[in-house]
Scaffold this motif. Structure first.
Motif, short mmCIF file in Angstrom:
data_model
loop_
_atom_site.label_atom_id
_atom_site.label_comp_id
_atom_site.label_asym_id
_atom_site.label_seq_id
_atom_site.Cartn_x
_atom_site.Cartn_y
_atom_site.Cartn_z
N CYS A 124 0.86 -1.19 0.00
CA CYS A 124 0.00 0.00 0.00
C CYS A 124 0.89 1.24 0.00
N MET A 126 -0.18 4.29 1.04
CA MET A 126 -0.75 5.37 1.85
C MET A 126 0.08 5.72 3.08
N CYS A 128 0.16 4.86 6.34
CA CYS A 128 -0.35 5.03 7.72
C CYS A 128 0.69 4.43 8.67
N CYS A 131 0.66 0.72 10.27
CA CYS A 131 0.20 -0.36 9.41
C CYS A 131 1.34 -1.09 8.70
N GLY A 181 -3.95 -2.75 1.21
CA GLY A 181 -4.15 -1.79 0.13
C GLY A 181 -5.25 -0.79 0.39
S1 SF4 Z 1 -4.16 1.30 6.98
FE1 SF4 Z 1 -4.97 0.81 4.96
S2 SF4 Z 1 -4.59 2.67 3.76
FE2 SF4 Z 1 -3.29 2.84 5.59
S3 SF4 Z 1 -1.28 1.98 4.92
FE3 SF4 Z 1 -2.50 0.30 5.83
S4 SF4 Z 1 -3.52 -0.70 4.11
FE4 SF4 Z 1 -2.83 1.33 3.41
#
Ligand code: SF4
Length: 379
Positions: A124, A126, A128, A131, A181
């Motif tokens: 992913c 993004m 975060c 994560c 993802g």
């Molecule tokens: S929480 Fe969801 S959007 Fe954020 S990095 Fe993890 S998988 Fe990606």
């Protein structure tokens, strides 16, 4: 980043696209429906099982399509509420699909409600901070066929486990697009996969039982609101102010709350459905009374449901689950204002913790990831 498979995944075809491909070789229109019935209703695992198709047609199908473009590597059953399937894709990428059992009162675990959590990307982008799925970055988007294939693998497993095997409907109760993802960053494949899952000729799974979860990609929330399919929406909020949200979710810089909250309202109003706000509670990050009050105000304003998820502490990481008292104190603020709310008390982080770790561990064992990824964990 775009993966082009050598054979087209059959699970990525719609009735219309398959009919067109078959028509080009002179097959009648009903043939596509016959084939898809073998795949989704009778759960055929090989072309040879499709006994009402001619041998030349089965040969052509075999040369043209990959029936289910993923191989089951591991079926990890737990005593807990989650089981995980580790699937290998045709390019060697690994993804996880999670089966979450929620026992119903007075009913045995085997007959509990089952929610399937599926992935939409390998890794992913993004970022975060809490994560694991995101820490190794994005490898690639999944194709629609790979998204649907995860559910078929769950069907194969459930068909073998439960007496309601080979039912017309898939043998699970809910689908959450909440795994590895950011689903809305793979928008076209997601929407195609949802159409296949929902269609009568596909898995026939009701849109009201499908929830798409996003970290907050505002333009695509608005695009999804316009889709006729009408799935449910969950927002990974995790911060009730920009200041807190920005610390843990970089997406907030591009789409701060001033942009995100109106988009959530639009989605809710378009579909007449309550949107869910996911809020992972992390000690001294977002578990203050001030955050609780802001979250309460947001939820009341949007008529949203709040899902409070105590963070699952992982050794070696700075993040901690708040104490029981702090969790109760936070929840009481919402409760007092009659906010529609769920607080997971036991094994609360299972859904979120489920995706990513098994994949990371296996990739590390294979040497596919660098040493930095060894400390990863996930949301
Ligand atoms: S929480 Fe969801 S959007 Fe954020 S990095 Fe993890 S998988 Fe990606």
């Amino acid at each position: 980043m775009k993966f082009v498979p050598t054979k087209a995944p059959l699970t990525g075809e719609t009735l219309a696209s398959l009919t067109e491909r078959l028509a080009a070789r002179g097959e009648p229109a009903f043939r596509a429906k016959q084939i898809l019935e073998w795949v989704y209703k009778k759960r055929a695992r090989s072309w040879d099982e499709m006994s009402n198709l001619s041998k030349p047609l089965r040969l052509w199908l075999d040369e043209t399509f990959d029936l289910v473009p993923a191989t089951l590597l591991l079926d990890k059953q737990s005593q807990d509420v989650t089981d995980k399937l580790l699937l290998e894709l045709r390019d060697g990428s690994l993804i996880e699909t999670v089966i979450i059992r929620a026992p119903q009162e007075g009913v045995g675990v085997d007959h509990s409600r089952k929610t399937i959590c599926i992935s939409t990307q390998v890794g992913c982008a993004m970022g975060c901070v809490f994560c694991a799925s995101g820490l190794a970055g994005l490898k690639r988007n999944l194709t629609a066929g790979e998204i649907v294939a995860q559910l078929l693998h769950v069907c194969y497993r459930e068909d073998a486990l439960t007496p309601r095997a080979k039912a017309e409907m898939a043998s699970f109760d809910n689908i959450v697009v909440m795994g590895m993802g950011e689903p809305l960053a793979n928008y076209d494949a997601l929407v195609q996969a949802l159409a296949i899952v929902n269609a009568d000729w596909g898995l026939g799974f009701g849109a009201r039982r499908i929830t798409v979860s996003t970290s907050g990609l505002v333009p695509n929330i608005l695009k999804l609101a316009e889709q006729p399919i009408g799935v449910r929406l969950a927002i990974s909020l995790h911060g009730a102010t920009n200041e807190v949200r920005e610390k843990i979710m970089p997406v907030n810089k591009a789409f701060p709350l001033e942009k995100l909250l109106p988009a959530i309202r639009t989605f809710g109003e378009t579909h007449g459905r309550m949107v869910t706000l996911e809020f992972i509670l992390i000690e001294d990050v977002n578990d203050s009374l001030e955050q609780a009050e802001k979250l309460r105000d947001i939820a009341l304003d949007l008529h949203a449901h709040v899902n409070l998820i105590p963070y699952n502490t992982v050794e070696g990481l700075p993040w901690r689950r708040p104490s029981g008292n702090r969790l109760e104190r936070f929840a009481r603020v919402l409760d007092a204002a009659r906010v529609s709310m769920t607080l997971r008390r036991e094994k609360g982080h299972d859904i979120d913790a489920a995706c990513g770790q098994l994949r990371l561990k296996t990739e590390r064992d294979r040497g596919a990831l660098g040493p930095d990824s060894a400390a990863n964990t996930e949301a």
